[in-house]
Design an enzyme around this catalytic site. Sequence first.
Site, PDB file in Angstrom:
ATOM      1  N   LYS A  49     -14.802   7.587   2.444  1.00 27.55           N
ATOM      2  CA  LYS A  49     -13.324   7.566   2.493  1.00 27.55           C
ATOM      3  C   LYS A  49     -12.900   6.877   1.348  1.00 27.55           C
ATOM      4  O   LYS A  49     -13.270   5.815   0.939  1.00 27.55           O
ATOM      5  CB  LYS A  49     -12.876   7.801   3.893  1.00 27.55           C
ATOM      6  CG  LYS A  49     -13.271   5.992   4.370  1.00 27.55           C
ATOM      7  CD  LYS A  49     -13.020   5.908   5.967  1.00 27.55           C
ATOM      8  CE  LYS A  49     -13.153   4.508   6.376  1.00 27.55           C
ATOM      9  NZ  LYS A  49     -13.367   4.460   7.954  1.00 27.55           N
ATOM     10  N   ARG A  90      -7.420   5.039  19.123  1.00 28.66           N
ATOM     11  CA  ARG A  90      -6.867   5.452  17.832  1.00 28.66           C
ATOM     12  C   ARG A  90      -6.752   7.219  18.154  1.00 28.66           C
ATOM     13  O   ARG A  90      -5.558   7.443  18.317  1.00 28.66           O
ATOM     14  CB  ARG A  90      -7.907   5.395  16.767  1.00 28.66           C
ATOM     15  CG  ARG A  90      -7.031   5.526  15.405  1.00 28.66           C
ATOM     16  CD  ARG A  90      -7.925   4.854  14.114  1.00 28.66           C
ATOM     17  NE  ARG A  90      -9.269   5.351  13.832  1.00 28.66           N
ATOM     18  CZ  ARG A  90      -9.959   5.064  12.905  1.00 28.66           C
ATOM     19  NH1 ARG A  90      -9.687   4.084  12.289  1.00 28.66           N
ATOM     20  NH2 ARG A  90     -11.270   5.537  12.835  1.00 28.66           N
ATOM     21  N   TYR A 107       5.741 -16.590 -13.230  1.00 32.61           N
ATOM     22  CA  TYR A 107       7.282 -16.455 -12.556  1.00 32.61           C
ATOM     23  C   TYR A 107       7.488 -17.827 -11.459  1.00 32.61           C
ATOM     24  O   TYR A 107       6.596 -17.973 -10.691  1.00 32.61           O
ATOM     25  CB  TYR A 107       7.074 -15.192 -11.925  1.00 32.61           C
ATOM     26  CG  TYR A 107       7.162 -13.987 -12.851  1.00 32.61           C
ATOM     27  CD1 TYR A 107       8.136 -13.646 -13.503  1.00 32.61           C
ATOM     28  CD2 TYR A 107       6.328 -12.990 -12.970  1.00 32.61           C
ATOM     29  CE1 TYR A 107       8.240 -12.656 -14.492  1.00 32.61           C
ATOM     30  CE2 TYR A 107       5.950 -11.774 -13.644  1.00 32.61           C
ATOM     31  CZ  TYR A 107       7.243 -11.759 -14.636  1.00 32.61           C
ATOM     32  OH  TYR A 107       7.204 -10.610 -15.239  1.00 32.61           O
ATOM     33  N   MET A 148       2.036  -8.556 -12.460  1.00 31.59           N
ATOM     34  CA  MET A 148       1.744  -7.343 -12.405  1.00 31.59           C
ATOM     35  C   MET A 148       0.419  -7.054 -13.266  1.00 31.59           C
ATOM     36  O   MET A 148      -0.385  -6.189 -12.649  1.00 31.59           O
ATOM     37  CB  MET A 148       2.816  -6.103 -13.041  1.00 31.59           C
ATOM     38  CG  MET A 148       2.640  -4.796 -12.558  1.00 31.59           C
ATOM     39  SD  MET A 148       3.910  -3.793 -13.304  1.00 31.59           S
ATOM     40  CE  MET A 148       5.233  -4.137 -12.245  1.00 31.59           C
TER      41      MET A 148
HETATM   42  C1  LIG Z   1     -14.422   4.108   8.361  1.00 35.40           C
HETATM   43  C2  LIG Z   1     -15.196   4.785   9.227  1.00 35.40           C
HETATM   44  C3  LIG Z   1     -16.676   4.578   9.628  1.00 35.40           C
HETATM   45  C4  LIG Z   1     -17.288   3.599   8.665  1.00 35.40           C
HETATM   46  O1  LIG Z   1     -17.283   2.275   8.891  1.00 35.40           O
HETATM   47  P1  LIG Z   1     -17.765   0.968   8.340  1.00 35.40           P
HETATM   48  O2  LIG Z   1     -17.399  -0.201   9.013  1.00 35.40           O
HETATM   49  O3  LIG Z   1     -17.318   0.994   6.887  1.00 35.40           O
HETATM   50  O4  LIG Z   1     -19.162   1.395   8.354  1.00 35.40           O
HETATM   51  C5  LIG Z   1     -17.393   5.154  10.604  1.00 35.40           C
HETATM   52  N1  LIG Z   1     -16.699   5.974  11.449  1.00 35.40           N
HETATM   53  C6  LIG Z   1     -15.593   6.036  11.365  1.00 35.40           C
HETATM   54  C7  LIG Z   1     -14.878   7.055  12.306  1.00 35.40           C
HETATM   55  C8  LIG Z   1     -14.596   5.736  10.498  1.00 35.40           C
HETATM   56  O5  LIG Z   1     -13.335   5.659  10.440  1.00 35.40           O
END
Ligand SMILES: *Cc1c(COP(=O)(O)O)cnc(C)c1O
Length: 373
Positions: free
Chosen positions: A34, A128, A256, A304
């Site tokens: 992701k 969640r 800055y 920046m």
């Molecule tokens: C992000 C995520 C993972 C992976 O988490 P890590 O700590 O990076 O291994 C696994 N399962 C879900 C549902 C996640 O959101």
Amino acid sequence: MIESCVEINIDKIIENIQNIRKINPKSMYCAVLKANGYGLGAYKIAEYIEDYVDYFAVARVTEALALREANIKKPILILGAVYYKDVQKCIDNNIDIPIIDLDYAKLINENINGKVNAHLLLDTGMGRIGFRDFEEDKIRELNNLENINIISAFTHFSTADEADTHYTEMQHEKFNKMVKDINDSFNLEFVHLGNSAGAIKHHITRDMMRVGIATYGLYPSDLLKEEKDVELKQCFSFRTRVIYLKEVEAGTSISYGRTFISDKPMKIATLSIGYADGYMRSFSNIGEVSINGHLCKVLGRVCMDQMMVDVTGVDVSVDDEVIVYPDIYKEAAKVDTIPYELMTSINLRVPRIYKKSGKIISIDNYLGEINED
Ligand SMILES: *Cc1c(COP(=O)(O)O)cnc(C)c1O
């Protein structure tokens, strides 16, 4: 010239996968890609590691589709809620979705042609998304939805990287109980729960582990880094270059807002990196980079596109390479965050360079080609 870059070492990623797999060689390995592969570039990494893993996970439909467009064939699971109108695309591209509540599942069921492969998301304590333990009746009702093909159930840990293991044990037990209760209603092919911390620290691997941060060679927390249950190698370095050098007298203000004023003669380097590259402005006056083996402090505010560091007494020339996070755990703690956020903040302006067996195998410049010398 590539001024700033993230260099990704594919051999180290593969080594990490192989080391983590040793925890339970029978468990499937789901590489979590992701957020563009934690900032390192999802489709490239997927291509290079596809033979070493069983599954990929992403957060969004667009991320999953991008992997399919890149010709990735292994199963892909989306971890976040998928808008019901996007589910047809998931079916057409053989992408698995999570089922997070009954009404959502009904809406999907009515709006798709064909069956979607779905993983039941059980909220055992993350708070969640997903079904909670008092909703087992609702879960059973999913059985009436002919287009939702439930192949798996999973949950997510909220504290598996911490010293106190009670909550993780509670979540684990709750998951086992829920799966046992509903299993007669479904034909679950496999279940999965462990993230990096669940797998590394608790050895909770079951049928599949979903490994994000550890795939890239970082421990999920300082505690797990100290415990070092599994050998991991950080697979990337974030680098930039010195673009300007100057000697200043005492009383010279830098950047800055004049938050830094030299109290003695100093040598100062300007670097080709700023908050627009993903180097947070909160590192102003506290961040440290490494130049030719020396730690150099950020002076004044991060701009920046540029920032200044103290190179007094350091042998340095223009164009010298700079390691942006010499110790990413330490730097993250300084700005009250975790390495995950520093990684995923690296902007797409920064080219990603992929190396294997010591050679550059590809370069991704999201903003266009540049001279690679
Ligand atoms: C992000 C995520 C993972 C992976 O988490 P890590 O700590 O990076 O291994 C696994 N399962 C879900 C549902 C996640 O959101």
